[in-house]
Design a protein around this motif. Sequence first.
Motif, PDB file in Angstrom:
ATOM      1  N   ALA A 119      35.884  36.640  88.832  1.00  0.00           N
ATOM      2  CA  ALA A 119      35.667  35.329  89.441  1.00  0.00           C
ATOM      3  C   ALA A 119      34.299  34.764  89.063  1.00  0.00           C
ATOM      4  O   ALA A 119      34.153  33.559  88.825  1.00  0.00           O
ATOM      5  CB  ALA A 119      35.790  35.438  90.958  1.00  0.00           C
ATOM      6  N   HIS A 123      35.394  32.678  86.099  1.00  0.00           N
ATOM      7  CA  HIS A 123      35.873  31.663  87.052  1.00  0.00           C
ATOM      8  C   HIS A 123      37.371  31.787  87.307  1.00  0.00           C
ATOM      9  O   HIS A 123      38.084  30.778  87.410  1.00  0.00           O
ATOM     10  CB  HIS A 123      35.526  30.250  86.564  1.00  0.00           C
ATOM     11  N   LYS A 125      40.782  32.036  88.997  1.00  0.00           N
ATOM     12  CA  LYS A 125      41.432  31.639  90.240  1.00  0.00           C
ATOM     13  C   LYS A 125      42.933  31.852  90.064  1.00  0.00           C
ATOM     14  O   LYS A 125      43.502  31.506  89.022  1.00  0.00           O
ATOM     15  CB  LYS A 125      41.138  30.177  90.578  1.00  0.00           C
ATOM     16  N   THR A 126      43.566  32.405  91.085  1.00  0.00           N
ATOM     17  CA  THR A 126      44.988  32.745  90.989  1.00  0.00           C
ATOM     18  C   THR A 126      45.700  32.447  92.310  1.00  0.00           C
ATOM     19  O   THR A 126      45.066  32.184  93.333  1.00  0.00           O
ATOM     20  CB  THR A 126      45.167  34.246  90.684  1.00  0.00           C
ATOM     21  N   HIS A 127      47.019  32.512  92.263  1.00  0.00           N
ATOM     22  CA  HIS A 127      47.801  32.501  93.505  1.00  0.00           C
ATOM     23  C   HIS A 127      49.015  33.416  93.329  1.00  0.00           C
ATOM     24  O   HIS A 127      49.520  33.590  92.212  1.00  0.00           O
ATOM     25  CB  HIS A 127      48.234  31.074  93.881  1.00  0.00           C
TER      26      HIS A 127
END
Length: 260
Positions: A119, A123, A125-127
């Motif tokens: 992160a 950078h 970012k996930t879901h």
Amino acid sequence: MKRILLLAATLFAVLPIESQTSSPAKPIVFAVSTVKPAVSTGGNISFLFTPYGLSIRNITLESVIRNAYQLQDDQLLNTPAWARNVRYDIEAKVDDEDREALKRLTRQERAAMVQALLADRFHLKTHPDTRELSVFHLVVAKGGVKMTSTPPPPAGEEGKRRNQGILGSRGELNGTNCPTEVLVQVLSNVTHHLVVDKTGLTDHYDFKITFTDDNTPASAESTAPSIYTALQEQLGLKLESGKAQMPVMVVDQIDQPTAD
């Protein structure tokens, strides 16, 4: 393409026996890190926690993410081409005062450190999501289970934490007080395929299995059976092809870093 069975073992302790040490009072983080294109993309790969922190050599970022989140290939979606193809050398170190605590971290805590690094430096970012994927179902083979149930603890030691897990080397797995949920994680790494437990077994087992590892050089002679045959002959278990709804992780953002 060379697979990364032992990398997962190093990062998550999927294979090693769980230790009985306690976690540090505060989360350990990497104090400094460097990210550079791999010096040599044709040599060996490594992903090691050291006494100072983390050392990664000649690995794609996609592989780092899969290791950090304990995912198989099909479970990581939407990674850009550069994350799949560009190989990196990454060094990350903790503060000197955290070096002793680093030795005692659990697999989940080490994974969290790498996730935080991803992160911070990329950078990321996930879901989470769910997809129907091809899997292997682990079932009991005809003839029944051949593993030995782990004996109960000696009198007076019932409440003590016991070693539990699988120690692995190339072409051999040794289970101690091992539930099937741990075995399927390791088999996913060995077969490079998602494995779902359909055995119905609730006991813990001690076992040893010897097989031909597909990372063994072609010139090496081996009389050991494949992992699929070894499972049936030595453990009384079988892998059957199937489909299942499985958790996946979708990448929403990831930035290519500048070398430093």
